[in-house]
Design an enzyme around this catalytic site. Structure first.
Site, mmCIF file in Angstrom:
data_model
loop_
_atom_site.group_PDB
_atom_site.id
_atom_site.type_symbol
_atom_site.label_atom_id
_atom_site.label_comp_id
_atom_site.label_asym_id
_atom_site.label_seq_id
_atom_site.Cartn_x
_atom_site.Cartn_y
_atom_site.Cartn_z
ATOM 1 N N ASN A 212 0.875 -1.179 0.000
ATOM 2 C CA ASN A 212 0.000 0.000 0.000
ATOM 3 C C ASN A 212 0.910 1.226 0.000
ATOM 4 O OD1 ASN A 212 -1.858 1.990 0.391
ATOM 5 N ND2 ASN A 212 -2.474 1.350 2.446
ATOM 6 N N LYS B 126 0.082 4.219 -0.451
ATOM 7 C CA LYS B 126 -0.616 5.414 0.067
ATOM 8 C C LYS B 126 -0.332 6.607 -0.845
ATOM 9 C CE LYS B 126 -0.367 3.280 4.570
ATOM 10 N NZ LYS B 126 -0.310 3.382 6.005
ATOM 11 N N HIS C 92 -9.753 1.051 4.054
ATOM 12 C CA HIS C 92 -8.477 1.149 4.768
ATOM 13 C C HIS C 92 -8.649 2.064 5.984
ATOM 14 C CE1 HIS C 92 -4.402 2.474 5.721
ATOM 15 N NE2 HIS C 92 -4.058 1.264 5.322
ATOM 16 N N GLU D 293 -7.049 4.473 7.069
ATOM 17 C CA GLU D 293 -6.952 5.932 6.824
ATOM 18 C C GLU D 293 -8.201 6.463 6.129
ATOM 19 O OE1 GLU D 293 -3.143 5.532 4.989
ATOM 20 O OE2 GLU D 293 -2.388 4.953 6.963
ATOM 21 N N GLU E 196 -6.065 -5.041 10.222
ATOM 22 C CA GLU E 196 -5.047 -4.023 10.482
ATOM 23 C C GLU E 196 -5.405 -3.239 11.741
ATOM 24 O OE1 GLU E 196 -2.772 -2.729 6.797
ATOM 25 O OE2 GLU E 196 -4.724 -1.779 6.621
ATOM 26 N N GLY F 8 1.727 2.149 10.805
ATOM 27 C CA GLY F 8 2.659 3.274 10.722
ATOM 28 C C GLY F 8 3.294 3.661 12.046
ATOM 29 N N SER G 219 2.755 -2.144 10.398
ATOM 30 C CA SER G 219 4.191 -2.144 10.672
ATOM 31 C C SER G 219 4.879 -3.477 10.368
ATOM 32 C CB SER G 219 4.468 -1.711 12.123
ATOM 33 O OG SER G 219 4.002 -0.389 12.327
HETATM 34 P P1 PGA Z 1 2.352 0.245 7.675
HETATM 35 O O1 PGA Z 1 0.952 0.468 6.957
HETATM 36 O O2 PGA Z 1 2.921 -1.041 7.144
HETATM 37 O O3 PGA Z 1 3.179 1.446 7.289
HETATM 38 O O4 PGA Z 1 2.082 0.172 9.128
HETATM 39 C C1 PGA Z 1 0.072 -0.607 6.754
HETATM 40 C C2 PGA Z 1 -1.159 -0.127 6.043
HETATM 41 O O5 PGA Z 1 -1.574 1.019 6.251
HETATM 42 O O6 PGA Z 1 -1.765 -0.867 5.242
#
Ligand code: PGA
Length: 258
Positions: A13, A15, A99, A101, A169, A175, A215
């Site tokens: 992803n 983003k 997602h 976000e 998630e 993140g 992460s």
């Molecule tokens: P991250 O993000 O691996 O940076 O924690 C995962 C995601 O948002 O799908």
């Protein structure tokens, strides 16, 4: 069906990251150099929408492209939206939906997620539907209840479960550098699979691929993927680095599906 029969699936992803040049480098230097058995591991990456065409053109056949989001409307007067029909027309076979976000930064609701799933299903688009709890909810012992509510919300939008992947998630792990422990992730994936068994069928539950996201790194991937109910990852930060190749390799070489 044992996990041995579920093909692993990893999604990058990206983003809202990348430039024309950095994305080109990422595809050429990382993805196109990744070696894996496509019978064992499915690899998908999601660039920003204006990069979808160039990424598709540059990528080798073994990696697929996903949209990060899809419109809950169809075509028409919906400025700024990309519809499921348009993704399909562009030969994009995958989209992420809901997602963390989208839900937490842009206020996407369970009802919108359900509409998006219905749209994806209506054109046969594969969807990775994301669910996850906040830290306070986990600490209050509400994780399964929160996940159940999110799963219940889109259940009736699904006609073909073979086109759904669930990404677990935890919001507190995205993140933050705080990966869920393999035990916590496995326990939660097990709950999600039991929900599928109860609400859809045993057959669908056994075949359902459940990704872990939050992460994930090359260091944490091997132990996570060895858990029986973890079938892959949704990777943010590490998918923008050479490390993504190591995550794919860890999956390809894992024993759980050998
Ligand atoms: P991250 O993000 O691996 O940076 O924690 C995962 C995601 O948002 O799908």
């Amino acid at each position: 069906m044992e996990s041995a029969q579920r093909k692993m699936i990893v999604g990058g992803n990206w983003k809202s990251n990348g430039t024309v040049q950095s994305i080109k480098d990422l595809v050429n230097d990382v993805l196109n150099k990744a070696e894996f058995d496509t019978e064992r591991v499915e690899v998908i990456v999601a660039p920003i929408s204006i990069h979808i065409a160039s990424v598709k053109a540059l990528l080798k056949e073994n990696v697929k492209v996903a949209a990060q989001n899809v419109s809950e409307t169809g075509n028409g007067a919906f400025t700024g939206e990309i519809s499921a029909e348009q993704l399909k027309d562009f030969d994009v076979q995958w989209t992420y939906i809901g997602h963390s976000e989208r839900r937490n930064v842009f206020g996407e609701t369970d009802a919108q997620v359900a509409n998006k799933v219905a749209k994806a299903q209506s054109v046969g688009l594969n969807a990775i539907v994301c669910i996850g709890e906040h830290l306070e909810q986990r600490e209050a012992g509400e994780t399964n209840m929160v996940l159940k509510k999110m799963l219940d919300a889109f259940k009736d939008s699904v006609k073909d479960w073979s086109k759904i992947v669930i990404a677990y998630e935890p919001v507190w792990a995205i993140g933050t550098g705080k990966t869920a422990s393999p035990a916590i992730a496995e326990e939660t994936h097990k709950y999600i699979r039991s929900w599928v068994k109860e609400n859809v069928s045993e057959e669908v539950a056994n075949g359902m691929r459940i990704q872990y996201g939050g992460s994930v790194t090359a260091a944490t991937a091997p132990e996570l993927i060895s858990q029986p109910n973890i079938d892959g990852f949704l990777v943010g930060g590490a998918s923008l680095k050479a490390e993504f190749k190591d995550i794919i390799t860890a999956m390809n070489n894992s024993e759980s599906t050998a």
